[in-house]
Design a protein around this motif. Structure first.
Motif, PDB file in Angstrom:
ATOM      1  N   GLY A  22       2.913   9.849   4.229  1.00 46.39           N
ATOM      2  CA  GLY A  22       3.622   8.617   4.198  1.00 46.39           C
ATOM      3  C   GLY A  22       2.898   7.363   4.516  1.00 46.39           C
ATOM      4  N   GLU A  23       1.773   7.632   5.246  1.00 46.47           N
ATOM      5  CA  GLU A  23       0.774   6.304   5.633  1.00 46.47           C
ATOM      6  C   GLU A  23       0.258   5.852   4.358  1.00 46.47           C
ATOM      7  OE1 GLU A  23      -1.867   7.099   8.659  1.00 46.47           O
ATOM      8  OE2 GLU A  23      -0.995   8.653   9.622  1.00 46.47           O
ATOM      9  N   VAL A  24      -0.028   6.748   3.507  1.00 44.56           N
ATOM     10  CA  VAL A  24      -0.728   6.487   2.532  1.00 44.56           C
ATOM     11  C   VAL A  24       0.118   5.861   1.238  1.00 44.56           C
ATOM     12  CG1 VAL A  24      -2.243   7.175   0.233  1.00 44.56           C
ATOM     13  CG2 VAL A  24      -2.633   8.118   2.500  1.00 44.56           C
ATOM     14  N   LEU A  25       1.268   6.718   1.369  1.00 42.77           N
ATOM     15  CA  LEU A  25       2.408   5.852   0.338  1.00 42.77           C
ATOM     16  C   LEU A  25       3.001   4.548   0.780  1.00 42.77           C
ATOM     17  CD1 LEU A  25       4.418   9.181  -0.251  1.00 42.77           C
ATOM     18  CD2 LEU A  25       2.890   8.066  -1.786  1.00 42.77           C
ATOM     19  N   VAL A  26       2.812   3.976   1.782  1.00 40.06           N
ATOM     20  CA  VAL A  26       2.976   2.696   2.341  1.00 40.06           C
ATOM     21  C   VAL A  26       2.332   1.460   1.457  1.00 40.06           C
ATOM     22  CG1 VAL A  26       2.927   1.102   3.851  1.00 40.06           C
ATOM     23  CG2 VAL A  26       3.809   3.154   4.801  1.00 40.06           C
ATOM     24  N   THR A  27       1.082   2.038   1.127  1.00 40.49           N
ATOM     25  CA  THR A  27       0.345   1.133   0.197  1.00 40.49           C
ATOM     26  C   THR A  27       0.645   1.261  -1.099  1.00 40.49           C
ATOM     27  OG1 THR A  27      -1.558   1.396   1.722  1.00 40.49           O
ATOM     28  CG2 THR A  27      -2.060   0.577  -0.537  1.00 40.49           C
ATOM     29  N   VAL A  28       0.863   2.577  -1.617  1.00 41.88           N
ATOM     30  CA  VAL A  28       1.228   2.808  -2.940  1.00 41.88           C
ATOM     31  C   VAL A  28       2.732   2.146  -3.152  1.00 41.88           C
ATOM     32  CG1 VAL A  28       2.169   4.684  -4.522  1.00 41.88           C
ATOM     33  CG2 VAL A  28      -0.094   5.257  -3.061  1.00 41.88           C
ATOM     34  N   VAL A  29       3.716   2.439  -2.400  1.00 43.64           N
ATOM     35  CA  VAL A  29       4.792   1.807  -2.815  1.00 43.64           C
ATOM     36  C   VAL A  29       5.103   0.172  -2.835  1.00 43.64           C
ATOM     37  CG1 VAL A  29       7.039   1.574  -1.749  1.00 43.64           C
ATOM     38  CG2 VAL A  29       6.230   3.720  -2.036  1.00 43.64           C
ATOM     39  N   THR A  30       4.160  -0.279  -1.730  1.00 43.14           N
ATOM     40  CA  THR A  30       3.826  -1.964  -1.702  1.00 43.14           C
ATOM     41  C   THR A  30       3.301  -2.167  -3.015  1.00 43.14           C
ATOM     42  OG1 THR A  30       3.869  -1.732   0.698  1.00 43.14           O
ATOM     43  CG2 THR A  30       2.720  -3.651  -0.352  1.00 43.14           C
TER      44      THR A  30
END
Length: 398
Positions: free
Chosen positions: A312-320
């Motif tokens: 989820g930490e990494v997906l914050v950047t992906v989604v942003t």
């Protein structure tokens, strides 16, 4: 529409997309004369690619509508995982006609693996009631980066012996050994498994989502991105390789790629299996982690939720960055504890504007997601206007 954009292949595209499904609609869309439209449709009918259906009547004679005939050929779709493989015969709409799966180690190398898969083809085709001559293409899903332009696997962390292998010609050679030289080997296409899972999932369940992301978490971690209905691969197939994003606080975790601190070394099914084994619960693979989760093993549930938080930490950047409408979690760890962990970090750290219209879900296609994507990849390639026109010309010459 310019004449060179209204060939038989372009007419087929209009019919398949639903933009124009009658002769009069094709004339209006292309600006071609009735006779020219008729001639080009004759080519498509002669090839067996079209069929007629009777449309709805509004008081007069019902219109005759044109449809792409999804039954005139079949596709062989193959999904190679790290420890097992699955193959299926599908029609051109993606309907599975026959299927086979069994353990198969990707680490055994391309020669052994591709030969084993090709040995399944005769029985699969027989089960599907399809003659080998009906196979228009083979779609191959692999757990590593693929350069789409060259069709080669590039520096795969978990596929020893596959780097730079001419997979397409090797698969065709295996076809000849097991199916025979007649008919000639079909066209072979391959892509990364996360790309194809994303493509299959988006086409079958989220066709109107213009920005779609799928994250596969099994032995490793990878993501597939579909933008405006097309897989986004990057310049040489490296897009979506989020498993090798470095975590600043885990420089002790050795990844299979040889680097330290990769997300996959901390939060993949393989990593959780290692953590469980270290805690005195022997676990050999991501599949066994899934079995522990199904049994409700507390340590497996806890570690899986923590892994979801790290992803989820990494997906914050992906989604942003991508602002997708749908984020699908797939693979062995597509389960409640993992998704809960992803949601916790994602909604906590991403801006509300970014997640306001985001759907986070698990895969609906499950084990068949990559097969669906592989079949769709073959169909979209072979029936794209330029390739379709070339195939029609070659058939006419023959």
């Amino acid at each position: 529409m310019p004449t060179n954009q209204a060939s038989a292949g372009h007419l087929l595209k209009l019919i398949r997309s639903g933009q124009a499904t009658t002769r009069s609609e094709l004339q209006a869309a292309t600006g071609l004369s009735r006779s020219t439209v008729g001639h080009r449709l004759d080519q498509l009918f002669h090839a067996g690619w079209l069929s007629n259906t009777v449309g709805t009547s509004t008081g007069g004679r019902p219109s005759v509508r044109l449809e792409f005939d999804a039954r005139h050929a079949v596709v062989l779709a193959v999904d190679l995982e790290t420890t097992h493989a699955r193959a299926a015969v599908t029609d051109l709409s993606g309907t599975v006609l026959a299927e086979h799966a069994q353990p198969l180690l990707i680490a055994d190398g391309p020669d052994k693996v591709l030969d084993a898969v090709a040995s399944w083809f005769p029985a699969l085709l027989d089960a599907a009631g399809a003659d080998p001559s009906k196979v228009c293409g083979i779609g191959l899903s692999v757990p590593g980066p693929v350069d789409w332009e060259t069709g080669q696997i590039v520096q795969p962390p978990i596929m020893p012996g596959w780097d730079g292998c001419p997979v397409q010609s090797a698969m065709q050679s295996a076809w000849t050994r097991h199916v025979g030289p007649d008919p000639a080997p079909p066209h072979v296409l391959l892509d990364n498994d996360a790309n194809l899972m994303a493509y299959g999932e988006q086409r079958h369940h989220y066709p109107h989502c213009s920005a779609f992301v799928l994250v596969k978490v099994s032995t490793g971690i990878g993501a597939g991105v579909v933008v405006d209905g097309e897989p986004y691969r990057g310049i040489d197939g490296g897009a979506g390789d989020i498993g090798h994003i470095r975590l600043h606080d885990r420089t002790d975790a050795l990844c299979m790629c040889g680097s330290y601190g990769c997300l996959a070394a901390v939060a993949s099914g393989r990593a959780i299996a290692q953590q469980l084994s270290a805690a005195g619960i022997p676990t050999a693979s991501a599949t066994e982690v899934r079995e522990h989760l199904a049994a409700g093993l507390p340590d497996a549930v806890r570690l899986t939720r923590e892994a979801g938080q790290r992803v989820g930490e990494v997906l914050v950047t992906v989604v942003t960055l991508l602002n997708p409408g749908v984020l699908v979690i797939a693979g062995d760890l597509a389960c409640t504890p993992f998704v809960t962990g992803v949601r916790e970090l994602l909604y906590q750290r991403a801006m509300p504007r970014t997640t306001a219209h985001l759907t986070v879900a698990t895969s609906q296609l499950g084990d068949r997601a990559a097969l669906a994507g592989a079949a769709a990849m073959v169909v979209e390639y072979l029936y794209a206007p330029e390739i379709a026109d070339a195939r029609l010309a070659a058939a006419g010459a023959a």
